[in-house]
Design an enzyme around this catalytic site. Structure first.
Site: not given
Length: 411
Positions: A148, A229, A283, A321-322
């Site tokens: 994101y 990120n 992420s 978080s991804g």
């Protein structure tokens, strides 16, 4: 005013160039110290950088294209996935888990660009592989991952287009991957600093022992590429040095400690960052490639080692978080269609595939961990200051201060 370009990094330096006496692991790097050192792997980045105007907000976003091999459509690669924390997207993973094969480029972009990139892979495949009547009779599940960038970019402008992916596949090359504010990482933040795309590689020496043949020496390349990120400045570490806290005053450390445990979202506003000096955790997408002959199960195990590299830099897997990782081997190209079979109900063996012995795989695991760690450092060190919507400025890490701290505290 708009531009689609691969930005230069000015006076920025890669971590290893800035700190030549600091070691990240014990294996030598590849020639470029980039994922493109891995045979067959090609990469390109497409970036969009548009300033704020009276009628529009700043856009800092893009697309990173990774080809496991130029002929990715016809020849698959052994592949595995690891989902450390699943608040993110990587399409196509169900089929990879089912078959252990990757038959797609890997595209990394922003969260709102996934659909456009998905269509872009199809557009390229249709252009190249439709029949003479323009029809298709083949199956393809594109692999597209995201993080994101809504803090530094007007993500709602939906700036990423399918044509960027088509161009990215066409232009993917063997040069060192552009780092920092480039490609899908153009608008990303890590541990309170501007970051983005980073890459690194390692070379592991090994042996080939095949019955009936003379033993031979071999070198296997392991490369990583990250779109970083994530993380709080308080947690940032480099080669064991608590760099994040060294950059903070006592008051700022107390401020960050006040927010620990509140649940990271990765989507706080620019105002939140300004007030708290503790941007929320986001992420990270990590891609690992190797020339070592691995099975699909071994690729999955390799993908898990990305977690260790991220952890060395202060990542721990926030709730939202991804953190999604993919690893593939370029050692064998697996044909997707075999015209000489008698149909799907008669089992056929038509090729021999070598696999690394599990008992000897530790060097590959360790090298991958080191490459991921250094890739994150490069994403931070190569990024530059960025102006986002409403004029909000996001600072890159001060390289001279970083060098001073590392010279003083690194052991």
């Amino acid at each position: 005013m708009s531009s689609i370009t691969v930005p230069t990094s000015g006076t920025r330096q890669r971590f290893r160039s800035l700190l030549p006496n600091v070691r990240v692991g014990r294996y030598p790097t590849g020639q470029l110290n980039s994922i493109t050192d891995v045979p067959e792997v090609h990469v390109s980045t497409q970036s969009i950088k548009r300033p704020n105007t009276e009628t529009s907000h700043a856009i800092n976003t893009g697309v990173t294209t990774i080809l496991p091999r130029k002929d990715w459509f016809t020849l698959g690669s052994r592949c595995g996935i690891f989902n450390f924390n699943g608040s993110g997207e990587m399409t196509g993973t169900h089929w990879i888990q089912e078959t252990g094969l990757l038959n797609s480029p890997i595209i990394i972009t922003n969260s709102f660009g996934v659909g456009s990139c998905y269509n872009g892979i199809y557009k390229h495949a249709i252009r190249e592989h439709a029949d003479k009547d323009g029809l298709v009779d083949w199956f393809l599940l594109p692999v597209v991952a995201e993080t994101y960038d809504g803090m530094t970019s007007d993500i709602g402008a939906m700036a990423v287009t399918p044509e960027m992916v088509v161009k990215g596949i066409d232009e993917a090359n063997k040069e060192r991957v552009p780092e920092g504010c480039t490609g899908g990482g153009t608008g990303m933040l890590t541990a309170g600093f501007k970051s983005g795309t980073g890459s690194a590689s390692r070379v592991v020496r090994g042996k080939v022992r095949i019955e009936g043949q003379k033993e031979s020496q071999s070198e296997y390349v392991v490369g990583a590429l990250v779109q970083a990120n994530y993380g709080k400045q308080y947690d940032l570490r480099m080669c064991g040095v608590p760099i994040g806290r060294l950059f903070l005053s006592k008051e700022e450390i107390a401020d960050q400690e006040k927010y620990l445990g509140e649940g990271a979202t990765g989507q706080s506003s620019a105002e939140d960052q300004s007030e708290n000096k503790s941007p929320k955790d986001g992420s990270i997408i990590i891609v690992i490639a190797t020339s070592a002959p691995l099975s699909a199960a071994q690729c999955t195990r390799l993908a898990k080692r990305a977690t260790a590299g991220m952890a060395r830099v202060g990542g721990w897997g926030s709730n939202s978080s991804g953190d999604i990782f993919i690893a593939f081997s370029t050692a064998h190209g697996i044909p997707r269609d075999r015209a000489d079979t008698d149909g799907p109900f008669e089992p056929v063996v038509d090729m021999e595939v070598q696999n690394l012995q599990d008992e000897t795989i530790n060097g590959i695991f360790e090298a991958a961990t080191d490459a991921v760690e250094e890739s994150i450092y490069n994403a931070l060190c190569m990024a530059h200051d960025t102006v986002g919507p409403k004029g909000k400025e996001f600072k890159a890490i001060d390289l001279q201060k970083l060098k001073g701290f590392m010279d003083k505290y690194y052991v």
